[in-house]
Design a protein around this motif. Structure first.
Motif, PDB file in Angstrom:
ATOM      1  N   MET A 151       1.162  -1.287  -0.195  1.00  0.00           N
ATOM      2  CA  MET A 151      -0.030  -0.292   0.210  1.00  0.00           C
ATOM      3  C   MET A 151       1.046   1.008   0.245  1.00  0.00           C
ATOM      4  N   LYS A 152       0.487   2.402  -0.410  1.00  0.00           N
ATOM      5  CA  LYS A 152       1.316   3.235  -0.507  1.00  0.00           C
ATOM      6  C   LYS A 152       0.204   4.446   0.073  1.00  0.00           C
ATOM      7  N   ILE A 153       1.123   4.829   0.970  1.00  0.00           N
ATOM      8  CA  ILE A 153       0.297   6.355   1.263  1.00  0.00           C
ATOM      9  C   ILE A 153       1.084   7.898   1.779  1.00  0.00           C
ATOM     10  N   SER A 154       0.007   8.668   1.360  1.00  0.00           N
ATOM     11  CA  SER A 154       1.152   9.395   0.607  1.00  0.00           C
ATOM     12  C   SER A 154      -0.215  11.231   0.910  1.00  0.00           C
ATOM     13  N   LEU A 155       0.725  12.406   0.887  1.00  0.00           N
ATOM     14  CA  LEU A 155      -0.243  13.869   1.200  1.00  0.00           C
ATOM     15  C   LEU A 155      -0.540  13.651   0.034  1.00  0.00           C
ATOM     16  N   SER A 156      -2.312  14.290  -0.197  1.00  0.00           N
ATOM     17  CA  SER A 156      -2.904  14.585  -0.917  1.00  0.00           C
ATOM     18  C   SER A 156      -3.357  15.335  -0.796  1.00  0.00           C
ATOM     19  N   GLN A 157      -3.138  16.618  -2.004  1.00  0.00           N
ATOM     20  CA  GLN A 157      -3.444  17.963  -1.806  1.00  0.00           C
ATOM     21  C   GLN A 157      -4.790  18.223  -3.055  1.00  0.00           C
ATOM     22  N   ARG A 158      -6.050  18.852  -2.397  1.00  0.00           N
ATOM     23  CA  ARG A 158      -7.335  18.901  -3.377  1.00  0.00           C
ATOM     24  C   ARG A 158      -7.718  20.476  -3.474  1.00  0.00           C
ATOM     25  N   LYS A 159      -7.754  21.393  -4.579  1.00  0.00           N
ATOM     26  CA  LYS A 159      -8.202  22.814  -4.426  1.00  0.00           C
ATOM     27  C   LYS A 159      -9.506  23.253  -4.247  1.00  0.00           C
ATOM     28  N   LEU A 160      -9.941  24.071  -3.536  1.00  0.00           N
ATOM     29  CA  LEU A 160     -11.714  24.081  -3.336  1.00  0.00           C
ATOM     30  C   LEU A 160     -12.340  25.098  -3.568  1.00  0.00           C
ATOM     31  N   LYS A 161     -13.389  25.215  -4.059  1.00  0.00           N
ATOM     32  CA  LYS A 161     -13.824  26.409  -4.518  1.00  0.00           C
ATOM     33  C   LYS A 161     -13.542  28.086  -4.316  1.00  0.00           C
ATOM     34  N   ASP A 162     -13.392  27.756  -2.978  1.00  0.00           N
ATOM     35  CA  ASP A 162     -13.195  29.106  -2.447  1.00  0.00           C
ATOM     36  C   ASP A 162     -11.741  29.377  -2.714  1.00  0.00           C
ATOM     37  N   GLU A 163     -10.924  28.487  -3.130  1.00  0.00           N
ATOM     38  CA  GLU A 163      -9.456  28.539  -3.441  1.00  0.00           C
ATOM     39  C   GLU A 163      -8.650  28.022  -2.246  1.00  0.00           C
ATOM     40  N   ARG A 164      -8.887  27.725  -0.959  1.00  0.00           N
ATOM     41  CA  ARG A 164      -7.851  26.956  -0.753  1.00  0.00           C
ATOM     42  C   ARG A 164      -8.164  25.362  -1.145  1.00  0.00           C
ATOM     43  N   ILE A 165      -6.661  24.987   0.127  1.00  0.00           N
ATOM     44  CA  ILE A 165      -6.405  23.652  -1.094  1.00  0.00           C
ATOM     45  C   ILE A 165      -6.186  22.991   0.452  1.00  0.00           C
ATOM     46  N   SER A 166      -6.892  21.628   0.092  1.00  0.00           N
ATOM     47  CA  SER A 166      -7.684  20.899   1.117  1.00  0.00           C
ATOM     48  C   SER A 166      -6.537  19.762   0.917  1.00  0.00           C
ATOM     49  N   LEU A 167      -6.004  19.465   2.437  1.00  0.00           N
ATOM     50  CA  LEU A 167      -5.150  18.084   2.969  1.00  0.00           C
ATOM     51  C   LEU A 167      -5.772  16.820   3.245  1.00  0.00           C
ATOM     52  N   SER A 168      -5.215  16.007   3.122  1.00  0.00           N
ATOM     53  CA  SER A 168      -5.732  14.607   3.219  1.00  0.00           C
ATOM     54  C   SER A 168      -4.681  13.756   2.682  1.00  0.00           C
ATOM     55  N   ILE A 169      -4.359  12.235   3.537  1.00  0.00           N
ATOM     56  CA  ILE A 169      -3.888  11.396   3.728  1.00  0.00           C
ATOM     57  C   ILE A 169      -4.477  10.395   2.698  1.00  0.00           C
ATOM     58  N   GLU A 170      -3.840  10.047   1.365  1.00  0.00           N
ATOM     59  CA  GLU A 170      -4.421   8.844   0.563  1.00  0.00           C
ATOM     60  C   GLU A 170      -3.724   7.534   1.050  1.00  0.00           C
ATOM     61  N   PHE A 171      -4.172   7.232   1.052  1.00  0.00           N
ATOM     62  CA  PHE A 171      -4.216   4.995   1.172  1.00  0.00           C
ATOM     63  C   PHE A 171      -4.577   4.760  -0.098  1.00  0.00           C
ATOM     64  N   TYR A 172      -2.847   5.026  -1.007  1.00  0.00           N
ATOM     65  CA  TYR A 172      -3.516   3.415  -2.489  1.00  0.00           C
ATOM     66  C   TYR A 172      -3.307   2.110  -2.628  1.00  0.00           C
ATOM     67  N   ARG A 173      -4.407   1.377  -2.426  1.00  0.00           N
ATOM     68  CA  ARG A 173      -4.229  -0.431  -2.051  1.00  0.00           C
ATOM     69  C   ARG A 173      -4.319  -1.192  -3.700  1.00  0.00           C
ATOM     70  N   GLY A 174      -3.733   0.021  -4.659  1.00  0.00           N
ATOM     71  CA  GLY A 174      -3.406  -0.665  -5.706  1.00  0.00           C
ATOM     72  C   GLY A 174      -4.687  -1.132  -6.675  1.00  0.00           C
ATOM     73  N   SER A 175      -5.014  -2.208  -7.562  1.00  0.00           N
ATOM     74  CA  SER A 175      -6.896  -2.000  -9.077  1.00  0.00           C
ATOM     75  C   SER A 175      -6.856  -2.833  -8.615  1.00  0.00           C
ATOM     76  N   GLU A 176      -7.816  -3.360  -9.131  1.00  0.00           N
ATOM     77  CA  GLU A 176      -8.511  -4.764  -9.480  1.00  0.00           C
ATOM     78  C   GLU A 176      -9.221  -4.537 -10.811  1.00  0.00           C
ATOM     79  N   ILE A 177      -9.708  -5.810 -11.559  1.00  0.00           N
ATOM     80  CA  ILE A 177     -10.544  -5.491 -12.464  1.00  0.00           C
ATOM     81  C   ILE A 177     -11.856  -5.394 -12.342  1.00  0.00           C
ATOM     82  N   THR A 178     -12.603  -4.817 -12.952  1.00  0.00           N
ATOM     83  CA  THR A 178     -14.590  -5.333 -12.607  1.00  0.00           C
ATOM     84  C   THR A 178     -15.106  -6.015 -13.610  1.00  0.00           C
ATOM     85  N   GLU A 179     -16.265  -6.386 -13.403  1.00  0.00           N
ATOM     86  CA  GLU A 179     -16.994  -6.768 -14.257  1.00  0.00           C
ATOM     87  C   GLU A 179     -16.703  -7.369 -16.027  1.00  0.00           C
TER      88      GLU A 179
END
Length: 238
Positions: A1-29
């Motif tokens: 699993m990859k753990i990283s810092l994520s930034q997302r720009k909001l409508k009010d021009e602020r940047i939201s900070l969060s921790i992203e947990f990436y567990r890979g991928s899978e193939i859907t039906e």
């Protein structure tokens, strides 16, 4: 699993900070790749274009806070709180693991539960490669096993499985997946991702009171057998 810092720009021009947990991928039906991500919102924000010394200081403090949380989450992952993958366990052969669970049921159970596990094992040997490891199991393969029980599996008499047999056998397979997840052989609980079969309503034959009275009056070559049968009817024994 990859753990990283994520930034997302909001409508009010602020940047939201969060921790992203990436567990890979899978193939859907439908054959599309789905990325497995989850986020921890830190409720901490950056000013997108800081101009004053105060704004720059607030950005620096918010970023330091987020980086500290990131370091903590990475340390927790290393300690196993986020199901750190055990390479040795992931290389275990699935059918061997299922066979061990089946043997445990034989020691624990006196009912037909062991028989169901054994029958499931015989079916799985037809669909699961002999040397398939836990590392090779994914959601699409679990769905493949589901399709096998739904369309291809046959009884010893070469007849399609009954609905309740499909329900029972596939649930044993899912129970093994849950056990493997709980014991660190899998990092994803695939048992929760694929729906089980519906259980058919069982039809039980029974005698009405008049029929039982006639049986009580009927002749029987073996009186002890008749008494045992009537006793079973009156006491509720199977």
């Amino acid at each position: 699993m990859k753990i990283s810092l994520s930034q997302r720009k909001l409508k009010d021009e602020r940047i939201s900070l969060s921790i992203e947990f990436y567990r890979g991928s899978e193939i859907t039906e439908d054959g599309k790749r789905k990325h497995l991500r989850s986020f921890e919102n830190l409720d901490s924000y950056l000013i997108s274009d800081p101009k004053t010394a105060k704004e720059k200081k607030e950005n620096k403090e918010a970023l330091e806070f987020a980086e500290n949380v990131l370091a903590i989450r990475k340390a927790e992952y290393a300690q196993g709180r986020f199901e750190l993958k055990n390479t040795a366990k992931s290389r275990r052969v699935f059918l061997n693991y299922f066979a061990e669970l089946t043997e445990e049921k034989q020691k624990q159970d006196t009912s037909n539960n062991y028989g169901n596990w054994l029958s499931t094992l015989q079916h799985l040997k037809k669909i699961v490669p002999k040397n398939m490891t836990f590392d090779e199991i994914d959601e699409s393969y679990v769905k493949k096993v589901h399709r096998y029980f739904e369309k291809d599996a046959l009884t010893k008499s070469e007849l399609p499985l009954s609905q309740n047999s499909k329900y029972s056998y596939f649930n044993k397979f899912k129970a093994a997946l849950r056990s493997a997840f709980d014991n660190g052989y899998l990092t994803i609980n695939y048992a929760s991702k694929v729906k089980s079969f519906e259980q058919a309503e069982s039809q039980r034959e029974y005698l009405i009171f008049d029929e039982l009275q006639r049986l009580a009056k009927a002749e029987c070559k073996y009186p002890v057998l008749k008494k045992a049968f009537l006793f079973s009817c009156l006491s509720g024994l199977r």
